[in-house]
Design an enzyme around this catalytic site. Sequence first.
Site, PDB file in Angstrom:
ATOM      1  N   LYS A  54      -6.094  15.963   3.167  1.00 58.63           N
ATOM      2  CA  LYS A  54      -4.639  15.985   3.347  1.00 58.63           C
ATOM      3  C   LYS A  54      -4.202  17.333   3.892  1.00 58.63           C
ATOM      4  O   LYS A  54      -3.413  17.418   4.838  1.00 58.63           O
ATOM      5  CB  LYS A  54      -3.925  15.693   2.014  1.00 58.63           C
ATOM      6  N   GLN A  98      -1.479  14.838  -7.014  1.00 54.54           N
ATOM      7  CA  GLN A  98      -2.640  13.961  -6.849  1.00 54.54           C
ATOM      8  C   GLN A  98      -2.948  13.209  -8.151  1.00 54.54           C
ATOM      9  O   GLN A  98      -3.069  13.822  -9.207  1.00 54.54           O
ATOM     10  CB  GLN A  98      -3.857  14.797  -6.414  1.00 54.54           C
ATOM     11  N   ASP A 121       4.999  10.416  -1.810  1.00 56.08           N
ATOM     12  CA  ASP A 121       4.146   9.296  -2.224  1.00 56.08           C
ATOM     13  C   ASP A 121       4.978   8.044  -2.492  1.00 56.08           C
ATOM     14  O   ASP A 121       4.441   6.941  -2.578  1.00 56.08           O
ATOM     15  CB  ASP A 121       3.374   9.664  -3.514  1.00 56.08           C
TER      16      ASP A 121
END
Length: 300
Positions: A54, A98, A121
């Site tokens: 990422k 994460q 997200d």
Amino acid sequence: MAAQIIDGKAFSARIRDKVATHVARLKDEHGITPGLAVVLVGEDPASQVYVRNKGKQTVEAGMNSIEHKLAADTSEETLLALVDKLNNDEQVHGILVQLPLPKHLDEDLVINSIDPAKDVDGFHISNVGLLGTGQKSMVPCTPLGCLMMLRDHHGNLSGLDAVVIGRSNIVGKPMAQLLLGDSCTVTIAHSRTKDLPDVVRRADIVVAAVGRPEMVPGDWIKPGATVIDVGINRIEAPEKGEGKSRLVGDCHFESCAEVAGAITPVPGGVGPMTIACLLANTVTACCRANGLAEPDGLTA
Ligand code: NAD
């Protein structure tokens, strides 16, 4: 093999190019560089790889990548304080914590402490609600990538029968909402569904997000249907040598490809779209934060 292969690698490269072009414009015309902060707690090897990828792709797109790596025993208070700091940092337009988090941390609490406008997200309860009511939201990356591929392939999805296999908050449910938003007739199938083959056989679009290797065989697929395989499963591959493995999806690729009109491979289908959509969401969040026009085709 009859099906057209939907090349997620090539598609995601086009999305990343689009993102990079828009980032360059934001810098040139407005002096703004979008920033994505990624928070990793602990040393889960798979998470470390994701976070590294990422960060790399964020920088390649011309954006700022801010990484925070915290020890596995980090307290909830410390993590929440970091999220709060990032929420208030004007250089940070997207925040990603994460998952999974270590067991002593409350994932829902942490995710819902992220500013919804920076929740790239799309897991914050506000974004879930906005998506569910058809309002502008941050859309979860994997289903967004699937939607982009479906729109690209079909043009218009209106009226098509779609079956989503799997009802997770991360993939299945938001995928179903997105397909509904594009006027598909949507069925969500799951582990308790009766006669799954029969349900899947009705579908013009099948999205498989289960996590069971090659569970969907070709004879479940309606001739000409589009198959989007989200599953990523590692299985033993003795043909490659002792102890070797390979990745397969939730669909049995060879038999499905005989019948389907189009299909995403694993690897090289949905997988590469996920990070591309994370970058797209970061640019979208940055534009919204600054009251600027959003680039076309980078969100739902
Ligand atoms: P999950 O375990 O949270 O959910 C799986 C779902 O499958 C559940 O809702 C369950 O009801 C359903 N299910 C289980 N067994 C079933 C059965 N026999 N028949 C029908 N449905 C059944 O998983 P998830 O997080 O949604 O991920 C699903 C798959 O997608 C995994 O393989 C994961 O690795 C993959 N994934 C890929 C990406 C990507 O970037 N490509 C992103 C997220 C997840």
